[in-house]
Design a protein around this motif. Sequence first.
Motif, PDB file in Angstrom:
ATOM      1  N   MET A 133       0.842  -1.178   0.000  1.00  0.00           N
ATOM      2  CA  MET A 133       0.000   0.000   0.000  1.00  0.00           C
ATOM      3  C   MET A 133       0.888   1.241   0.000  1.00  0.00           C
ATOM      4  SD  MET A 133      -2.773   1.404   2.839  1.00  0.00           S
ATOM      5  CE  MET A 133      -3.225  -0.219   3.287  1.00  0.00           C
ATOM      6  N   ALA A 134       0.571   2.163  -0.880  1.00  0.00           N
ATOM      7  CA  ALA A 134       1.309   3.426  -0.950  1.00  0.00           C
ATOM      8  C   ALA A 134       0.629   4.465  -0.067  1.00  0.00           C
ATOM      9  CB  ALA A 134       1.375   3.909  -2.392  1.00  0.00           C
ATOM     10  N   HIS A 135       1.395   5.483   0.273  1.00  0.00           N
ATOM     11  CA  HIS A 135       0.873   6.594   1.070  1.00  0.00           C
ATOM     12  C   HIS A 135       1.048   7.887   0.284  1.00  0.00           C
ATOM     13  CE1 HIS A 135       1.998   3.632   4.282  1.00  0.00           C
ATOM     14  NE2 HIS A 135       0.739   3.877   4.568  1.00  0.00           N
ATOM     15  N   TRP A 136       0.106   8.808   0.505  1.00  0.00           N
ATOM     16  CA  TRP A 136       0.064  10.048  -0.252  1.00  0.00           C
ATOM     17  C   TRP A 136      -0.276  11.218   0.648  1.00  0.00           C
ATOM     18  CZ3 TRP A 136       1.706   8.896  -5.004  1.00  0.00           C
ATOM     19  CH2 TRP A 136       1.533   7.575  -5.438  1.00  0.00           C
ATOM     20  N   ALA A 145      -7.343  10.199   4.676  1.00  0.00           N
ATOM     21  CA  ALA A 145      -8.382   9.812   3.722  1.00  0.00           C
ATOM     22  C   ALA A 145      -7.984   8.498   3.063  1.00  0.00           C
ATOM     23  CB  ALA A 145      -8.559  10.905   2.673  1.00  0.00           C
ATOM     24  N   GLU A 146      -8.961   7.837   2.486  1.00  0.00           N
ATOM     25  CA  GLU A 146      -8.724   6.581   1.774  1.00  0.00           C
ATOM     26  C   GLU A 146      -9.120   6.747   0.316  1.00  0.00           C
ATOM     27  OE1 GLU A 146     -10.424   2.005   1.626  1.00  0.00           O
ATOM     28  OE2 GLU A 146     -10.798   3.210   3.410  1.00  0.00           O
ATOM     29  N   ILE A 147      -8.309   6.191  -0.572  1.00  0.00           N
ATOM     30  CA  ILE A 147      -8.647   6.186  -1.988  1.00  0.00           C
ATOM     31  C   ILE A 147      -9.707   5.091  -2.180  1.00  0.00           C
ATOM     32  CG2 ILE A 147      -7.787   5.946  -4.359  1.00  0.00           C
ATOM     33  CD1 ILE A 147      -6.501   8.266  -2.512  1.00  0.00           C
ATOM     34  N   ILE A 148     -10.888   5.483  -2.689  1.00  0.00           N
ATOM     35  CA  ILE A 148     -11.969   4.506  -2.850  1.00  0.00           C
ATOM     36  C   ILE A 148     -12.287   4.212  -4.322  1.00  0.00           C
ATOM     37  CG2 ILE A 148     -12.974   4.882  -0.578  1.00  0.00           C
ATOM     38  CD1 ILE A 148     -15.111   6.666  -1.948  1.00  0.00           C
ATOM     39  N   LYS A 149     -11.750   5.023  -5.231  1.00  0.00           N
ATOM     40  CA  LYS A 149     -11.900   4.750  -6.661  1.00  0.00           C
ATOM     41  C   LYS A 149     -10.648   5.242  -7.355  1.00  0.00           C
ATOM     42  CE  LYS A 149     -14.893   5.424 -10.670  1.00  0.00           C
ATOM     43  NZ  LYS A 149     -16.103   6.068 -11.185  1.00  0.00           N
ATOM     44  N   CYS A 153      -8.926  12.307 -11.977  1.00  0.00           N
ATOM     45  CA  CYS A 153      -9.252  12.474 -10.568  1.00  0.00           C
ATOM     46  C   CYS A 153      -9.357  11.084  -9.950  1.00  0.00           C
ATOM     47  CB  CYS A 153     -10.546  13.270 -10.392  1.00  0.00           C
ATOM     48  SG  CYS A 153     -12.011  12.485 -11.085  1.00  0.00           S
ATOM     49  N   VAL A 154      -9.421  11.038  -8.648  1.00  0.00           N
ATOM     50  CA  VAL A 154      -9.688   9.819  -7.891  1.00  0.00           C
ATOM     51  C   VAL A 154     -10.789  10.161  -6.900  1.00  0.00           C
ATOM     52  CG1 VAL A 154      -7.338   8.883  -8.097  1.00  0.00           C
ATOM     53  CG2 VAL A 154      -7.919  10.319  -6.128  1.00  0.00           C
ATOM     54  N   ASP A 155     -11.449   9.155  -6.376  1.00  0.00           N
ATOM     55  CA  ASP A 155     -12.432   9.388  -5.323  1.00  0.00           C
ATOM     56  C   ASP A 155     -11.789   9.051  -3.987  1.00  0.00           C
ATOM     57  OD1 ASP A 155     -14.181   9.965  -7.366  1.00  0.00           O
ATOM     58  OD2 ASP A 155     -15.567   8.323  -6.936  1.00  0.00           O
ATOM     59  N   ILE A 156     -12.032   9.919  -3.013  1.00  0.00           N
ATOM     60  CA  ILE A 156     -11.506   9.680  -1.670  1.00  0.00           C
ATOM     61  C   ILE A 156     -12.621   9.824  -0.647  1.00  0.00           C
ATOM     62  CG2 ILE A 156      -9.222  10.539  -2.351  1.00  0.00           C
ATOM     63  CD1 ILE A 156      -9.721  12.996  -0.587  1.00  0.00           C
ATOM     64  N   MET A 165      -2.215   5.924  -7.712  1.00  0.00           N
ATOM     65  CA  MET A 165      -3.013   5.618  -6.525  1.00  0.00           C
ATOM     66  C   MET A 165      -3.866   4.380  -6.758  1.00  0.00           C
ATOM     67  SD  MET A 165      -4.330   9.360  -5.336  1.00  0.00           S
ATOM     68  CE  MET A 165      -3.273  10.453  -4.377  1.00  0.00           C
ATOM     69  N   LYS A 166      -3.924   3.540  -5.759  1.00  0.00           N
ATOM     70  CA  LYS A 166      -4.716   2.313  -5.817  1.00  0.00           C
ATOM     71  C   LYS A 166      -5.816   2.351  -4.762  1.00  0.00           C
ATOM     72  CE  LYS A 166      -2.146   0.417  -8.942  1.00  0.00           C
ATOM     73  NZ  LYS A 166      -2.619   0.597 -10.295  1.00  0.00           N
ATOM     74  N   LYS A 167      -6.898   1.679  -5.052  1.00  0.00           N
ATOM     75  CA  LYS A 167      -7.995   1.577  -4.088  1.00  0.00           C
ATOM     76  C   LYS A 167      -7.443   1.003  -2.781  1.00  0.00           C
ATOM     77  CE  LYS A 167     -12.664  -0.131  -3.626  1.00  0.00           C
ATOM     78  NZ  LYS A 167     -13.775  -0.839  -4.249  1.00  0.00           N
ATOM     79  N   GLY A 168      -7.750   1.664  -1.693  1.00  0.00           N
ATOM     80  CA  GLY A 168      -7.263   1.232  -0.379  1.00  0.00           C
ATOM     81  C   GLY A 168      -6.039   1.991   0.098  1.00  0.00           C
ATOM     82  N   ASP A 169      -5.339   2.685  -0.811  1.00  0.00           N
ATOM     83  CA  ASP A 169      -4.221   3.530  -0.386  1.00  0.00           C
ATOM     84  C   ASP A 169      -4.746   4.614   0.559  1.00  0.00           C
ATOM     85  OD1 ASP A 169      -2.441   2.145  -2.008  1.00  0.00           O
ATOM     86  OD2 ASP A 169      -2.122   3.798  -3.424  1.00  0.00           O
ATOM     87  N   ARG A 170      -3.875   5.110   1.409  1.00  0.00           N
ATOM     88  CA  ARG A 170      -4.235   6.174   2.347  1.00  0.00           C
ATOM     89  C   ARG A 170      -3.500   7.457   1.970  1.00  0.00           C
ATOM     90  NH1 ARG A 170      -7.768   2.970   3.921  1.00  0.00           N
ATOM     91  NH2 ARG A 170      -7.872   1.998   5.940  1.00  0.00           N
TER      92      ARG A 170
END
Length: 137
Positions: free
Chosen positions: A1-4, A64-68, A83-86, A43-48
């Motif tokens: 899991m990556a962090h951002w 926050a968590e990446i959800i999409k 974009c990504v969803d968080i 970014m991957k789903k589940g990354d924080r």
Amino acid sequence: MAHWLVKSEPSTWSWDQQVAKGAKGEAWTGVRNHTAKQYMMKMKKGDRAFFYHSNEGKEIVGIAEIIKEHYPDPTDESSKFVCVDIKADKPLKTPVTLAAIKTDERFAEMALLKYSRLSVQPVTDAEWKMICKLGGL
């Protein structure tokens, strides 16, 4: 899991607004920097991600968590950006200020200090652990 780390001015989009979106989260739109775009594409789903209040406050206030994963940013007329969803995960018990990060030599290489204008940035595992500890988690 990556962090951002993702940045937003609280007057534009605040942590409280993110929290109010609940489990459905919100699209992280409006990023118009190609380096930030590249990070969003990783970014991957589940990354924080740390949620950072920029300009006003200048502090990490939550996680926050990446959800999409990335998709075309609907606010971009050029169709070049994504974009990504968080969704909000949890607040830091104690916000970690930019001033505190700047005075701690362990963060000397952190992207937040080296690339201060970048609105989406990677965070190393070591930085993640130290900031979580400083934030009371």
